[in-house]
Design a protein around this motif. Structure first.
Motif, PDB file in Angstrom:
ATOM      1  N   VAL A   5      45.898  37.058 -29.239  1.00 49.58           N
ATOM      2  CA  VAL A   5      45.896  35.863 -28.658  1.00 49.58           C
ATOM      3  C   VAL A   5      45.685  34.730 -29.362  1.00 49.58           C
ATOM      4  CG1 VAL A   5      44.264  34.712 -26.829  1.00 49.58           C
ATOM      5  CG2 VAL A   5      44.577  37.209 -26.834  1.00 49.58           C
ATOM      6  N   GLU A   6      46.484  33.649 -29.249  1.00 45.84           N
ATOM      7  CA  GLU A   6      46.631  32.415 -30.320  1.00 45.84           C
ATOM      8  C   GLU A   6      46.314  31.273 -29.327  1.00 45.84           C
ATOM      9  OE1 GLU A   6      49.682  32.562 -33.540  1.00 45.84           O
ATOM     10  OE2 GLU A   6      50.628  33.743 -31.548  1.00 45.84           O
ATOM     11  N   LEU A   7      45.828  30.430 -29.695  1.00 44.15           N
ATOM     12  CA  LEU A   7      45.895  28.987 -29.043  1.00 44.15           C
ATOM     13  C   LEU A   7      46.621  28.051 -30.257  1.00 44.15           C
ATOM     14  CD1 LEU A   7      43.701  27.160 -26.764  1.00 44.15           C
ATOM     15  CD2 LEU A   7      43.852  26.105 -28.960  1.00 44.15           C
ATOM     16  N   GLU A  38      43.008  33.373 -31.933  1.00 42.54           N
ATOM     17  CA  GLU A  38      43.375  32.849 -33.487  1.00 42.54           C
ATOM     18  C   GLU A  38      43.887  31.306 -33.255  1.00 42.54           C
ATOM     19  OE1 GLU A  38      46.459  35.196 -35.586  1.00 42.54           O
ATOM     20  OE2 GLU A  38      45.520  36.989 -34.576  1.00 42.54           O
ATOM     21  N   MET A  39      43.503  30.334 -33.922  1.00 46.40           N
ATOM     22  CA  MET A  39      43.744  28.878 -33.607  1.00 46.40           C
ATOM     23  C   MET A  39      45.056  28.744 -34.657  1.00 46.40           C
ATOM     24  SD  MET A  39      41.673  27.544 -31.497  1.00 46.40           S
ATOM     25  CE  MET A  39      41.945  25.775 -31.865  1.00 46.40           C
ATOM     26  N   ARG A  40      46.027  28.139 -34.353  1.00 46.17           N
ATOM     27  CA  ARG A  40      47.138  27.817 -35.168  1.00 46.17           C
ATOM     28  C   ARG A  40      47.673  26.457 -34.820  1.00 46.17           C
ATOM     29  NH1 ARG A  40      52.867  28.806 -34.676  1.00 46.17           N
ATOM     30  NH2 ARG A  40      52.374  30.252 -32.831  1.00 46.17           N
ATOM     31  N   GLU A  41      47.555  25.455 -35.957  1.00 46.65           N
ATOM     32  CA  GLU A  41      47.971  24.171 -35.683  1.00 46.65           C
ATOM     33  C   GLU A  41      49.487  24.060 -35.919  1.00 46.65           C
ATOM     34  OE1 GLU A  41      47.003  19.632 -37.253  1.00 46.65           O
ATOM     35  OE2 GLU A  41      46.320  21.536 -38.523  1.00 46.65           O
ATOM     36  N   VAL A  42      50.140  23.266 -35.253  1.00 46.54           N
ATOM     37  CA  VAL A  42      51.610  22.718 -35.354  1.00 46.54           C
ATOM     38  C   VAL A  42      51.408  21.262 -35.881  1.00 46.54           C
ATOM     39  CG1 VAL A  42      53.799  22.372 -34.434  1.00 46.54           C
ATOM     40  CG2 VAL A  42      52.442  24.234 -33.722  1.00 46.54           C
TER      41      VAL A  42
END
Length: 107
Positions: A5-7, A38-42
């Motif tokens: 699971v990613e945000l 999991e936090m993922r920045e664009v």
């Protein structure tokens, strides 16, 4: 095996923390680990285009957008969702958010 699971978010989004809290609550309600998000920045327009990023916040489960929409533009922007009653919202409807991980547990 638990789903991934990613945000996915970008720095200019004021709704990231609210979306994270709602997502963690939804996962907890169906017995999944809320800390596993999991936090993922664009960070750049180029990355947004390459990843077909539909705006922030976006929730992915095993790489798939939980709320796909053909109408959502690609790029560094705030994403809009619809609540159950049709009103626009900067985060997914909490009820719809609870339904998404529940489907994973039943699968």
């Amino acid at each position: 095996m638990a789903p991934r699971v990613e945000l996915v978010w970008w720095e200019g989004c004021p709704s990231t923390e609210r979306a994270l809290a709602d997502l963690r609550a939804a996962l907890s309600e169906v017995g999944l680990d809320p800390a596993a998000v999991e936090m993922r920045e664009v960070a750049t327009d180029e990355q947004a285009e390459r990843e077909r990023f539909p705006g922030s916040p976006t929730i992915l489960v095993d790489g798939e957008d939980v709320f796909p929409s053909e109408e959502t533009p690609i790029g560094l922007s705030c994403r809009m969702y619809r609540l159950g009653d049709g009103r626009p919202s900067p985060t997914p409807d909490p009820e719809h958010l609870r339904e998404a991980p529940a489907r994973l547990v039943r699968a």
